[in-house]
Design an enzyme around this catalytic site. Sequence first.
Site, PDB file in Angstrom:
ATOM      1  N   CYS A  48      -2.210  -1.313  -3.571  1.00 49.36           N
ATOM      2  CA  CYS A  48      -3.225  -0.387  -3.053  1.00 49.36           C
ATOM      3  C   CYS A  48      -2.578   0.991  -2.993  1.00 49.36           C
ATOM      4  CB  CYS A  48      -3.653  -0.841  -1.658  1.00 49.36           C
ATOM      5  SG  CYS A  48      -4.827   0.297  -0.870  1.00 49.36           S
ATOM      6  N   ARG A 107      -9.325  -4.949   8.670  1.00 50.59           N
ATOM      7  CA  ARG A 107      -7.898  -4.787   8.987  1.00 50.59           C
ATOM      8  C   ARG A 107      -7.696  -4.109  10.331  1.00 50.59           C
ATOM      9  NH1 ARG A 107      -6.168  -2.464   4.469  1.00 50.59           N
ATOM     10  NH2 ARG A 107      -6.122  -4.557   3.649  1.00 50.59           N
ATOM     11  N   CYS A 130     -11.078   0.050  -0.246  1.00 52.60           N
ATOM     12  CA  CYS A 130     -10.576  -0.098   1.115  1.00 52.60           C
ATOM     13  C   CYS A 130     -10.997   1.176   1.826  1.00 52.60           C
ATOM     14  CB  CYS A 130      -9.055  -0.244   1.098  1.00 52.60           C
ATOM     15  SG  CYS A 130      -8.326  -0.214   2.750  1.00 52.60           S
ATOM     16  N   CYS A 169       0.845  -1.196   0.000  1.00 55.85           N
ATOM     17  CA  CYS A 169       0.000   0.000   0.000  1.00 55.85           C
ATOM     18  C   CYS A 169       0.878   1.242   0.000  1.00 55.85           C
ATOM     19  CB  CYS A 169      -0.865   0.038   1.259  1.00 55.85           C
ATOM     20  SG  CYS A 169      -1.718  -1.490   1.586  1.00 55.85           S
TER      21      CYS A 169
END
Length: 345
Positions: free
Chosen positions: A154, A286, A214, A122
């Site tokens: 990401c 998460r 996300c 990410c």
Amino acid sequence: MRNAAAETVEFNEQKNGAAPQRSSEIRHDWTTDEVLEILRAPLIDLLYRAQGLHRRYHEDNTVQLASLLSIKTGACPEDCKYCPQSAHYAKETGLERETLLDVDTVLEKAQTAKAAGATRFCMGAAWREVRDGAAFDQVLDMVRGVRGMGLEACVTLGMLTQNQAERLAEAGLTAYNHNLDTSPEFYGEIISTRTYEDRLDTLACVRSAGITICSGGIIGMGESETDRARMLEILASLDPHPESVPINALVPVPGTPLAERPPVEAMEMVRMVATARILMPKTRVRLSAGRRRFGKEAQLLCFMAGANSIFYGDKLLTTANNDTEEDLALIAEAGLQVLDAPADH
Ligand code: SAM
Ligand code: DTB
Ligand code: SF4
């Protein structure tokens, strides 16, 4: 004969006298009262219910390891009160402004993260929004490079237009992180430089470009329980649900307006994770920033409550994260498996 635990565990489904049905578990119409009832349920009942759903929807019992890298640090024009990267608090935080990292540096870091076991990489930029031009082209190259290594990619770059979302999708981006952060009602206390609607618009662009979403938020900023419930309610109202929901506990950074907030209790995090799991059974939840302060037992409870992803690596964006060896040892001790391939979306 039904036992007492089952009765309390099914507290919501039983209200209409209907038997709980699997198809009714994926819902987008949760009310604030329903969510609050879950969030405030006796902890053991809450955990039992969340764990039951977790086992049904995530039989593999995996934990995804996602590594984070700040590709452009500091000097952000937004005024998010929790954020050490906002230019508004730069004098107080003393955070050095950095320019966008070059593609090779980023890909080296991605390779290191992959070698350490991460399957998702990410990249975060302290931007208010994406602007077309050389910097965005460079980010697109980073995405292509990370995907080329067989990792999920990401990015979190602030607000996006539809066209920019499509260009990211073409580059192979797996997921776009853009957090709601809190409830619409509390949002104005934390950020004044963009609206909640702006955030939802960006998420809509991401979704229609075919990139997975996300999106999550932060607890410990002074919000009420109702604000927490509202945030989860709005995330769960997205159809389909976000594929990934990060739950952050505020990392109070000296110099930011929220530096003196009292620390989040670990059990509040457990409740948020469990409620997210119940509202969004298929989502990867998460356990994100702030877990460094939690002991092994609290993190284990978060895994039981349905967390199946963590940020993995010494650093988050600008602050320290948990030790990687300790994370791997905890996952092994819990009998969970590290997800060893990009998730199938
Ligand atoms: N600038 C982009 C944006 O805001 O969308 C991307 C980077 S921003 C740092 C990503 C997310 O990190 C924020 O939305 C917030 O939820 C989280 N975050 C930032 N500072 C934090 C802190 N001190 N504690 C917990 N979470 C934080
Ligand atoms: C998210 O929800 N949390 C991450 C990631 N998405 C980008 C960021 C946490 C940042 C914590 C503070 C810092 O290290 O600067
Ligand atoms: Fe900027 Fe993102 Fe930090 Fe807000 S959270 S100040 S938008 S880097």
